[in-house]
Design an enzyme around this catalytic site. Sequence first.
Site, PDB file in Angstrom:
ATOM      1  N   HIS A  68     -48.247   9.572 100.082  1.00 36.37           N
ATOM      2  CA  HIS A  68     -48.269  10.411 101.131  1.00 36.37           C
ATOM      3  C   HIS A  68     -47.080  11.257 101.169  1.00 36.37           C
ATOM      4  O   HIS A  68     -47.042  12.605 101.559  1.00 36.37           O
ATOM      5  CB  HIS A  68     -48.288   9.772 102.479  1.00 36.37           C
ATOM      6  CG  HIS A  68     -48.496  10.143 103.675  1.00 36.37           C
ATOM      7  ND1 HIS A  68     -47.270  10.252 104.469  1.00 36.37           N
ATOM      8  CD2 HIS A  68     -49.256  11.088 104.303  1.00 36.37           C
ATOM      9  CE1 HIS A  68     -47.330  10.972 105.685  1.00 36.37           C
ATOM     10  NE2 HIS A  68     -48.675  11.547 105.290  1.00 36.37           N
ATOM     11  N   GLU A  71     -47.307  14.125  99.085  1.00 33.51           N
ATOM     12  CA  GLU A  71     -48.269  15.134  99.597  1.00 33.51           C
ATOM     13  C   GLU A  71     -47.340  15.971 100.624  1.00 33.51           C
ATOM     14  O   GLU A  71     -47.667  17.476 100.403  1.00 33.51           O
ATOM     15  CB  GLU A  71     -49.382  14.542 100.376  1.00 33.51           C
ATOM     16  CG  GLU A  71     -50.202  15.533 101.146  1.00 33.51           C
ATOM     17  CD  GLU A  71     -50.687  14.876 102.231  1.00 33.51           C
ATOM     18  OE1 GLU A  71     -51.263  13.773 102.583  1.00 33.51           O
ATOM     19  OE2 GLU A  71     -50.567  15.599 103.254  1.00 33.51           O
ATOM     20  N   HIS A  72     -46.710  15.638 101.182  1.00 27.92           N
ATOM     21  CA  HIS A  72     -45.883  16.448 102.266  1.00 27.92           C
ATOM     22  C   HIS A  72     -44.789  16.998 101.483  1.00 27.92           C
ATOM     23  O   HIS A  72     -44.657  18.398 101.885  1.00 27.92           O
ATOM     24  CB  HIS A  72     -45.055  15.360 102.923  1.00 27.92           C
ATOM     25  CG  HIS A  72     -45.372  14.930 104.465  1.00 27.92           C
ATOM     26  ND1 HIS A  72     -44.812  15.452 105.623  1.00 27.92           N
ATOM     27  CD2 HIS A  72     -46.628  14.476 104.719  1.00 27.92           C
ATOM     28  CE1 HIS A  72     -45.787  14.720 106.715  1.00 27.92           C
ATOM     29  NE2 HIS A  72     -46.783  14.264 106.010  1.00 27.92           N
ATOM     30  N   GLU A 143     -44.257  11.064 112.234  1.00 25.60           N
ATOM     31  CA  GLU A 143     -45.860  10.726 111.965  1.00 25.60           C
ATOM     32  C   GLU A 143     -45.979   9.192 111.986  1.00 25.60           C
ATOM     33  O   GLU A 143     -47.241   8.813 112.796  1.00 25.60           O
ATOM     34  CB  GLU A 143     -46.312  11.421 110.763  1.00 25.60           C
ATOM     35  CG  GLU A 143     -47.709  11.261 110.464  1.00 25.60           C
ATOM     36  CD  GLU A 143     -47.937  12.167 109.269  1.00 25.60           C
ATOM     37  OE1 GLU A 143     -49.203  11.741 108.734  1.00 25.60           O
ATOM     38  OE2 GLU A 143     -47.069  12.809 108.709  1.00 25.60           O
TER      39      GLU A 143
END
Length: 431
Positions: A68, A71-72, A143
Amino acid sequence: MTNKKTFDQLQETIYNEQLDNGLTVYVLPKPDFHKTFAVFSTNYGSIDNHFVPIGKKEAVTVSDGIAHFLEHKMFEDEQGDVFQTFGEQGASANAFTSFTKTAYLFSSTQDTDKNLETLLDFVQHPYFTDETVEKEKGIIEQEITMYEDNPDWQLFFNLLGSMYHKHPVKIDIAGSADSIYEITKEDLYECYETFYHPSNMILFVAGDVQTDQIIELVRNNQNNKSFKEPEEIERIFDGEPKEVKNDKSVAKMSVNTPKCMVGYKVNASKLEGKELLKYEFSMQLMLDALFGPGSDAYEALYEDGLIDDSFSTEFTAERSFSFLAVGGDTKEPDKLEERIIQTIDNARDKGLSEDQLERVRKKKIGNFLKQLNSLEFVANQYTSFAFHNIHLFEAIPVLEEITIDEINQMLETHFEESTRSVSQIIQKQAN
């Protein structure tokens, strides 16, 4: 060479080609659509935290949440934010990370070639510095905190945490605040080099496009880049017991209505291709017959005030794990838990009928045909299925093959008490 496959029943024709660097490209021409949707996916998700890096012999274990995190970071390069580039070219871009896949996508009604080049280039151009990696940690921590306050997210991951002893599916896809602060730019590059090799990726383009033009564009783009020789990725998973770790998890949160979810671990990890597709559909049909709107159980639970529109079922079958879950908001979580288990036990004793199967089969086929009008659905689902060597457009013949005997056999052989776990979110009492 570009391959062509026509599915007469659906009147769809799809083209695919595997390029010299291993990248598989799918093109689905949809001349009646006025937009183009493209998704560039890697067969890499949050569960892939123990593996042998490409070009090395020793396995490594990386910090939770690194897929993840990657991805950022991919949306930023030396020039700045790639979202701005897509915006200037009239495209809307996004990305997501799941347990087994990371996907980058755009949709647009103009400049398809330019946007496709941008998609390919930014995903294949990692740019990480110590400073930008450190800066991203605060953003991702926010997040994570947001999801920690989300009761539905906590209900789901508490269930997985109760079901699984070792398997990384029990870990939040974004990791934890502690794990992300362990991630370095060297870790990101190592994961990128291993899992973002073209041979581990699929590009799917759907819309009002010319197949030859798209394939030629992608081929030329890839020929101008250099990649290491492809290697088979060795992913490592510790042995997972058949039984659940804990039979129940209860957490207190500030919610207006409590929540309850009942889950079962299922062992389907060795299935591939059509066999996996048939298994997945059989399980979904069985759950819909038992608990879907229109079923006896759904009507009774609704009339008794135990469920509302949030009540749903889910079956997930991915590489190395599979499970099912049933539940939603309820004023009486213990009573809903009891009724869900009772419904399953009764069905195991009596079996489902042919009429029940036909009702949910027709509904499933109707919903599937309706979803084919969505480029996003087709592209994302086709890619996910392709990683399992399945053609999405073969779904209807497979659905039509499923028999009531196969469904009832699954009812008999699954749903043992030792594979069941329950997650509840109950109200935190005000001070």
